[in-house]
Design a protein around this motif. Structure first.
Motif, short mmCIF file in Angstrom:
data_model
loop_
_atom_site.label_atom_id
_atom_site.label_comp_id
_atom_site.label_asym_id
_atom_site.label_seq_id
_atom_site.Cartn_x
_atom_site.Cartn_y
_atom_site.Cartn_z
N SER A 43 0.83 -1.21 0.00
CA SER A 43 0.00 0.00 0.00
C SER A 43 0.86 1.25 0.00
CB SER A 43 -0.93 -0.01 1.22
OG SER A 43 -1.88 -1.05 1.13
N SER A 44 1.93 1.26 0.79
CA SER A 44 2.80 2.44 0.82
C SER A 44 3.52 2.61 -0.50
CB SER A 44 3.79 2.34 1.97
OG SER A 44 4.59 1.17 1.87
N LEU A 45 3.93 1.51 -1.13
CA LEU A 45 4.56 1.60 -2.45
C LEU A 45 3.57 2.13 -3.48
CD1 LEU A 45 7.04 1.09 -4.25
CD2 LEU A 45 6.19 -1.24 -4.62
N ALA A 46 2.30 1.70 -3.37
CA ALA A 46 1.27 2.20 -4.29
C ALA A 46 1.09 3.70 -4.11
CB ALA A 46 -0.05 1.47 -4.04
N GLU A 94 16.51 -7.19 2.22
CA GLU A 94 16.47 -8.09 1.06
C GLU A 94 15.07 -8.59 0.81
OE1 GLU A 94 19.32 -11.14 1.78
OE2 GLU A 94 21.03 -9.80 1.72
N GLN A 95 14.34 -8.86 1.89
CA GLN A 95 12.96 -9.35 1.77
C GLN A 95 12.08 -8.31 1.08
OE1 GLN A 95 11.13 -10.86 5.50
NE2 GLN A 95 9.52 -9.35 5.16
N ASN A 96 12.14 -7.05 1.52
CA ASN A 96 11.32 -6.02 0.90
C ASN A 96 11.76 -5.72 -0.53
OD1 ASN A 96 10.58 -5.77 3.71
ND2 ASN A 96 9.69 -3.80 3.19
N ALA A 97 13.07 -5.70 -0.74
CA ALA A 97 13.58 -5.45 -2.09
C ALA A 97 13.09 -6.53 -3.05
CB ALA A 97 15.10 -5.39 -2.08
N GLN A 98 13.04 -7.77 -2.58
CA GLN A 98 12.57 -8.86 -3.43
C GLN A 98 11.10 -8.70 -3.77
OE1 GLN A 98 14.42 -11.00 -4.97
NE2 GLN A 98 12.64 -11.94 -5.97
N VAL A 99 10.29 -8.28 -2.79
CA VAL A 99 8.87 -8.02 -3.05
C VAL A 99 8.72 -6.97 -4.14
CG1 VAL A 99 6.76 -7.01 -2.06
CG2 VAL A 99 8.05 -8.70 -0.76
N PHE A 100 9.51 -5.91 -4.05
CA PHE A 100 9.43 -4.84 -5.05
C PHE A 100 9.92 -5.31 -6.42
CE2 PHE A 100 10.00 -1.54 -1.44
CZ PHE A 100 8.69 -1.76 -1.04
N ARG A 101 10.97 -6.12 -6.43
CA ARG A 101 11.48 -6.62 -7.70
C ARG A 101 10.43 -7.47 -8.42
NH1 ARG A 101 16.35 -7.77 -4.76
NH2 ARG A 101 17.89 -6.15 -5.16
N GLU A 102 9.79 -8.34 -7.67
CA GLU A 102 8.77 -9.21 -8.27
C GLU A 102 7.64 -8.40 -8.88
OE1 GLU A 102 7.66 -11.78 -5.09
OE2 GLU A 102 9.51 -12.96 -5.17
N ALA A 103 7.35 -7.25 -8.28
CA ALA A 103 6.26 -6.42 -8.78
C ALA A 103 6.69 -5.48 -9.90
CB ALA A 103 5.67 -5.60 -7.63
N ALA A 119 15.92 -8.33 -17.28
CA ALA A 119 16.27 -6.93 -17.56
C ALA A 119 17.56 -6.56 -16.83
CB ALA A 119 15.14 -6.02 -17.14
N VAL A 120 18.35 -5.70 -17.47
CA VAL A 120 19.64 -5.30 -16.91
C VAL A 120 19.53 -4.01 -16.11
CG1 VAL A 120 21.98 -4.54 -17.50
CG2 VAL A 120 20.97 -6.49 -18.68
N GLU A 121 18.63 -3.11 -16.52
CA GLU A 121 18.59 -1.80 -15.87
C GLU A 121 18.24 -1.94 -14.38
OE1 GLU A 121 16.44 -2.66 -18.29
OE2 GLU A 121 14.46 -2.67 -17.38
N PRO A 122 18.87 -1.09 -13.55
CA PRO A 122 18.61 -1.16 -12.10
C PRO A 122 17.29 -0.48 -11.75
CG PRO A 122 20.20 0.56 -12.56
CD PRO A 122 19.87 -0.08 -13.89
N VAL A 123 16.21 -1.24 -11.70
CA VAL A 123 14.91 -0.69 -11.34
C VAL A 123 14.82 -0.54 -9.84
CG1 VAL A 123 12.42 -1.14 -11.31
CG2 VAL A 123 13.74 -1.53 -13.40
N VAL A 124 15.05 -1.64 -9.12
CA VAL A 124 15.04 -1.62 -7.66
C VAL A 124 16.49 -1.71 -7.18
CG1 VAL A 124 14.25 -2.75 -5.56
CG2 VAL A 124 12.75 -2.67 -7.57
N LEU A 125 16.98 -0.61 -6.65
CA LEU A 125 18.35 -0.58 -6.13
C LEU A 125 18.31 -0.91 -4.65
CD1 LEU A 125 21.38 0.13 -6.25
CD2 LEU A 125 20.71 2.50 -5.78
#
Length: 754
Positions: free
Chosen positions: A266-269, A294-303, A309-315
């Protein structure tokens, strides 16, 4: 007679032989200055200081116009001070206020922002009076320092209140410095190592990421509709409110959502919708614990990221490893993009730790400050905002306020237990609550009762746990976790689990998977854990014991109890006073726990819910009242105020003082499983071992200096590639407790660690 000499900014080496190439391949100094000027202007323009950024870039290397420096490039002379010249020029040309701010940035563009106090020749006043610098006046043949008119300064950040004057001006200097050092790094990199510059990939637009997130949220919404419940309906309502409130004008927000309310998505939205609506540049997600980043970053990566993809979307940026320059050539493309983006946060979504975020805001070195300008015009979400460190709370809140008031940022304080920070905010800044009904939400998500049981020995806690099929006990120290687990094992040897930060992430993940499976199947599951399980770990127990702690920690513990609300009888959270070894001796933990106990007693007397917004607000009011003198324990704001008249700011001293973790830790890699051993072998025999650092992160344990020294004494540590520390003896790692707290590895005092 006109001087026809060419002045150069950088030499150039042959990438293979490393020999210096002829001057025809060198970078002209004027080209470098003009390029840095343009890049710094772009960056500073985001906060109305484009002209000052341009000037800083143009003059930062004026000292290279000296014969001595040109001889240095030809390796004919020793090191030459080339930064002082530009600092003196801008101070003389633009005066003590504007010129002073520029002088800080220019003088420190290599060594770091200097101290503004008099009395030391290395400090800024000493350098401004320095006479033994090489003659650099040849610059007038190629450059003219531009004048400043009123409109050039009309949009720069200004203090919003008188008492913020020093803080705001020092903040501005640090921001201007960030623009200059990032511009200087990038132009130098582009010329010296074009392969590195080429690896800085284009980023994906926030609008594209919002589209991807909406696809993921639609899937989650469909899943919730297939499993209807009051909780799932409430989560969808929370999400809808966040999306709707994202249309509100930029500013400071609070998001008060009970544990289990789905505030990560919800906060990311909110962040992405708000960023797209108001053309923000990135979303920065700040998390208090390295253990869950790492857990939160993985959630964001999956979404948000597309596979391959090579570009750094979620750093994902935290301090487990620093990347040495010599290893760059061997990094694969996505690792290169990630590493380069971590230098200045040039990515659309950044997931970082409180330590990395706030220490950067008070740093004085270029490597830490490069990213600061990319906080401008961003959405900054602080998860578990109640975990802001008390000793630095006032400087942290003032920095957040400065970002909102003067640098176009939107800040969201996101938590289940919203701290009562409104009276502590400067300039009358008032947060807007995103949820229209926090009290009603608290009732919907009320799944447990909290009771205070008084003192309990380890034997009593273990007996109470053994009497239950499924139960979680959360304690405050690793030592207590281990002693209690041993006691439990004696009473009931099956179905017991231990969790602490002594276990590497891969080990913890394996244990958590086993715990979740046992809970799901109704098997015996008794867990003893340190506070790390409170940090967003999705587990659901019918009962939780919590060693005395702050009310915010107790609320987090309650979030691991009856999480889905499927137990009609509700869950029980029992708070107890542990034996002496269960209460950290460091800090003011005892005082915090005492305030929480008083709130629980007060709630019991008045038949109130200790988890209610009113109880939480009362707790934090009492807490801040009790801790008022510690809210800026190292006197950062006071030390800035002392020098406000002459802009005499002690930047190095502040950077040294602002350490959120008072004891430095060191990452060690443990041979947890065969995969870890394979990666360790690969790194050890690789020409660039540090290029394997990120792949080794699941096998890292953070330890203190005295522990490192003890392991080195036992010859259990091997240093690989000058940066990676490997545990070489598998017997030092326990399959239950993780890296051993050997008897010979004793701290001078108890260590409270998550």
């Amino acid at each position: 007679m006109e001087d026809k000499r060419k002045y150069y900014g950088h030499t150039k080496e042959d990438p293979v032989t490393k020999n210096v190439l002829p001057k025809t391949d060198w970078q002209l100094l004027l080209d470098h200055l003009q390029s840095v000027s343009r890049l710094a202007e772009e960056r500073a323009g985001k906060f109305g200081a484009g002209k000052l950024g341009s000037i800083a870039g143009l003059v930062h290397d004026l000292g290279k116009y000296s014969v001595e420096f040109q001889n240095r490039l030809e390796r004919k002379s020793a090191k030459v001070d080339h930064a002082t010249a530009g600092a003196q020029a801008v101070y003389k040309w633009y005066g003590p206020m504007v010129g002073g701010a520029l002088a800080y940035a220019v003088a420190g563009h290599h060594g770091g922002l200097p101290d503004g106090a008099k009395g030391n020749e290395k400090n800024l006043p000493g350098r401004l009076k320095k006479t033994d610098i090489p003659n650099y006046q040849a610059y007038i043949q190629e450059l003219v320092l531009p004048g400043l008119v009123e409109t050039d300064l009309s949009s720069i950040p200004i203090p919003k209140t008188k008492n913020m004057a020093a803080f705001s001006r020092a903040f501005f200097i640090r921001m201007l410095y960030s623009c200059l050092v990032d511009a200087d790094y990038l132009d130098t990199e582009s010329f010296m190592t074009p392969d590195r510059a080429a690896a800085r990939t284009e980023t994906v637009s926030l609008a594209t990421l919002l589209t991807r997130l909406n696809v993921q949220l639609d899937k989650l919404g469909e899943r919730s509709r297939e499993q209807p419940s009051t909780i799932n309906t409430a989560r969808q309502g929370i999400l809808a409110n966040c999306v709707a409130m994202a249309q509100q004008a930029p500013g400071l927000f609070t998001l008060t959502v009970p544990t289990g309310g789905g505030k990560t998505y919800s906060s990311l939205a909110f962040g992405l919708n708000h960023a797209v609506k108001y053309e923000k540049e990135r979303v920065i997600y700040v998390i208090p614990y390295t253990s869950i980043i790492e857990q939160n970053a993985q959630v964001f990566r999956e979404a948000l990221e597309e596979v391959g993809a090579v570009e750094p979307v979620v750093l994902e940026h935290h301090s487990s490893f620093e990347y040495p320059d010599m290893s760059f050539e061997d990094w694969n493309p996505d690792e290169k993009a990630h590493r380069l983006a971590s230098e200045n946060w040039e990515a659309p979504v950044v997931v970082t730790t409180s330590v990395q975020f706030f220490e950067s805001l008070f740093a004085n070195k270029g490597s830490r400050c490069r990213k600061l300008h990319n906080m401008v015009n961003s959405v900054i979400i602080l998860d578990e905002a109640q975990m802001l460190p008390v000793e630095f709370l006032q400087p942290c809140l003032w920095a957040l306020a400065e970002l909102v008031l003067n640098y176009g940022a939107t800040v969201v304080l996101c938590t289940a237990t919203q701290p009562a920070v409104k009276p502590l905010l400067p300039a009358g800044l008032t947060p807007i609550e995103i949820m229209p009904n926090p009290k009603e939400l608290q009732q919907i998500f009320k799944r447990v009762t909290v009771e205070y049981a008084g003192a309990m020995t380890d034997e009593q806690v273990a007996a109470a746990m053994a009497d239950k099929q499924q139960v979680l006990t959360i304690v405050n120290t690793r030592r207590h976790a281990r002693l209690l687990f041993d006691r439990l094992q004696q009473l009931m040897p099956e179905g017991n689990y231990h969790l602490s930060a002594r276990m590497c992430p891969a080990h913890r993940r394996q244990v958590l998977d086993a715990i979740r499976e046992a809970l799901k199947l109704g098997k015996p599951c008794r867990v003893v854990s340190t506070q790390l399980i409170e940090a967003g770990v999705d587990v659901d127990f019918p009962a939780v014991f919590r060693a005395a702690a702050g009310l915010d920690s107790i609320a987090q513990a309650a979030g691991r109890c009856n999480r889905e609300g499927r137990r009609p009888e509700g869950g029980r959270v029992i708070v107890f006073d542990p034996e002496k070894h269960g209460m950290p001796s460091r800090g003011r933990f005892q005082e915090v726990a005492s305030i929480a106990k008083e709130v629980m007693r007060r709630a019991a007397r008045n038949s109130e819910d200790v988890q209610s917004p009113e109880a939480i607000e009362f707790y934090f009011r009492e807490f801040f009242s009790e801790e008022e003198k510690y809210l800026d324990a190292t006197g950062i704001i006071q030390s800035l105020d002392a020098g406000k008249r002459e802009l005499a700011f002690p930047f190095p001293e502040i950077a040294e003082k602002f350490q959120l973790i008072d004891s430095a830790t060191f990452p060690v890699v443990v041979p947890w499983d065969t995969r870890a051993e394979e990666l360790m072998d690969e790194a050890e025999y690789h020409p660039f071992p540090a290029s394997r650092a990120r792949s080794l992160q699941p096998y890292v344990v953070q330890i203190y200096q005295h522990e490192l020294a003890a392991l080195e004494k036992n010859r259990a540590i091997k240093l690989v590639g000058g940066i990676l520390r490997f545990i070489t003896d598998r017997s030092f790692y326990d399959d239950c407790f993780g890296l051993k707290d050997a008897g010979e590895v004793k701290a001078a005092q108890d260590v409270w660690i998550f």
